[in-house]
Design an enzyme around this catalytic site. Structure first.
Site, mmCIF file in Angstrom:
data_model
loop_
_atom_site.group_PDB
_atom_site.id
_atom_site.type_symbol
_atom_site.label_atom_id
_atom_site.label_comp_id
_atom_site.label_asym_id
_atom_site.label_seq_id
_atom_site.Cartn_x
_atom_site.Cartn_y
_atom_site.Cartn_z
ATOM 1 N N TYR A 177 0.826 -1.201 0.000
ATOM 2 C CA TYR A 177 0.000 0.000 0.000
ATOM 3 C C TYR A 177 0.866 1.259 0.000
ATOM 4 O O TYR A 177 1.932 1.297 0.614
ATOM 5 C CB TYR A 177 -0.917 0.036 1.219
ATOM 6 N N PRO A 207 -16.659 -3.893 2.184
ATOM 7 C CA PRO A 207 -17.995 -4.162 2.731
ATOM 8 C C PRO A 207 -19.112 -3.391 2.041
ATOM 9 O O PRO A 207 -20.275 -3.789 2.123
ATOM 10 C CB PRO A 207 -17.861 -3.740 4.200
ATOM 11 N N LEU A 208 -18.767 -2.317 1.335
ATOM 12 C CA LEU A 208 -19.777 -1.534 0.611
ATOM 13 C C LEU A 208 -19.676 -1.734 -0.901
ATOM 14 O O LEU A 208 -20.299 -0.994 -1.663
ATOM 15 C CB LEU A 208 -19.642 -0.048 0.948
ATOM 16 N N LEU A 233 -21.244 0.887 -3.888
ATOM 17 C CA LEU A 233 -22.584 0.559 -4.391
ATOM 18 C C LEU A 233 -23.597 0.384 -3.266
ATOM 19 O O LEU A 233 -24.795 0.623 -3.465
ATOM 20 C CB LEU A 233 -22.539 -0.713 -5.238
#
Length: 323
Positions: free
Chosen positions: A53, A212-213, A217
């Site tokens: 990252y 998780p989303l 969306l």
């Protein structure tokens, strides 16, 4: 804040994981510091990162930011269950990535330098390495554990049979093996219910859902379009059009419940078998606050059934596709 054990381990972790992938890529260092301080203030003790990252700050940039935050003292490192990952190529030279014993040693030492710490609480394999035998992997981890550099190990993006194979190899060494698995899991992406979750439950491995989303969306995308006239584009737009009917039903149901769509999506994950804690990856303080808010959302059996109706899931294999 609510806490639970990470898989079958005795390690207590918050039911939300602070994901740091945006630090150095979308979020400047000063804002990253503020988000981590606020996470601690809210009781989040579980932070997740990876050696790759960094985005525009370069490979390892996110770990470097976290390390500078730890260096500020005040018990920051001591109060953090620190998880990082290895697998991706970190240099343009052989043995600069994957899970060979050599790279595990090199990658771990490099992460420890960037993170300014002497150990990683949870060291995770970011992907399965089909070319390195588990005997070699576990031997390298055994050395790291003996040296005090690693306490627990986990996986990410593994199939169910990968979890089973890893655990069987660990058992032959009388070794703990994996205590967690990071997988993409949300109301729209439920494939892991087929085999990964059953394998995790059988082996005492905690599930840590990422995305998780589902890329936003499930975070009220249609509501945001209406309120701000902001339009989606690219792959997000394609995914929205493919699921527009479901998303419309979902956002209407969230309104009925009196909660924001993103809060409902996180609350649903917290009710799923084997789930330890979903990863929230805030770019801003506001996004951190909204993630924490989900802990107060209560979903009863009727609400859970309605969500399953909107987003059908899977039975464990083979019942999902056979008698």
């Amino acid at each position: 804040m609510q806490y639970t054990h990470l898989g079958r381990s005795g390690l207590s972790v918050s039911r939300l994981v602070l994901g740091t992938m945006n630090f150095g890529m979308e979020t400047e260092e000063a804002d990253s510091f503020r988000i981590m301080d606020a996470a601690h203030a809210a009781g989040i003790n579980f932070f997740d990162t990876a050696n790759q990252y960094g985005g525009r700050s370069g490979l390892g940039g996110t770990e470097t930011i976290i390390g500078r935050w730890f260096a500020g003292g005040g018990g920051r490192r001591e109060r953090t269950v620190l998880a990082t990952k290895l697998y991706s190529e970190m240099e343009d030279w052989p043995n600069g990535g994957r899970l060979s014993a050599l790279n595990i040693r090199k990658a771990l030492d490099a992460s420890l330098r960037r993170l300014q710490t002497d150990h990683v609480d949870l060291y995770q394999f970011h992907h399965i390495d089909r070319d390195t035998p588990w005997d070699e992997i576990w031997q390298a981890i055994d050395v790291a554990v003996t040296q005090g550099k690693v306490l627990y190990t986990g996986s990410s993006n593994f199939a169910g049979w990968h979890l089973a194979t890893a655990q069987e190899a660990a058992r032959t060494r009388n070794f703990t093996g994996l205590v967690s698995e990071q997988s993409v899991y949300n109301l729209l992406a439920r494939t892991i219910e087929l085999e990964v979750i059953p394998a995790a439950q059988h082996n005492g491995i905690g599930i840590i859902p990422w995305s998780p989303l589902q890329g936003g969306l499930l975070g009220g995308v249609l509501k945001k379009e209406r309120d701000s006239s902001r339009r989606t584009s690219g792959r997000v737009k394609e995914a929205l059009e493919a699921h527009r009917g479901q998303i419309e039903q979902y956002e209407d149901f969230a309104d009925e419940l009196g909660h924001e769509p993103g809060d409902v999506a996180l609350a649903w994950l917290l009710r799923q078998p084997a789930v330890t804690a979903p990863i929230i990856g805030p770019r801003t303080m506001e996004q951190l606050d909204s993630g924490i808010r989900a802990l107060d959302v209560q979903l009863d059996a009727a609400a859970l059934a309605k969500l399953d109706e909107i987003f059908p899931g899977h039975k464990p294999a083979p019942e999902d596709y056979a008698w």
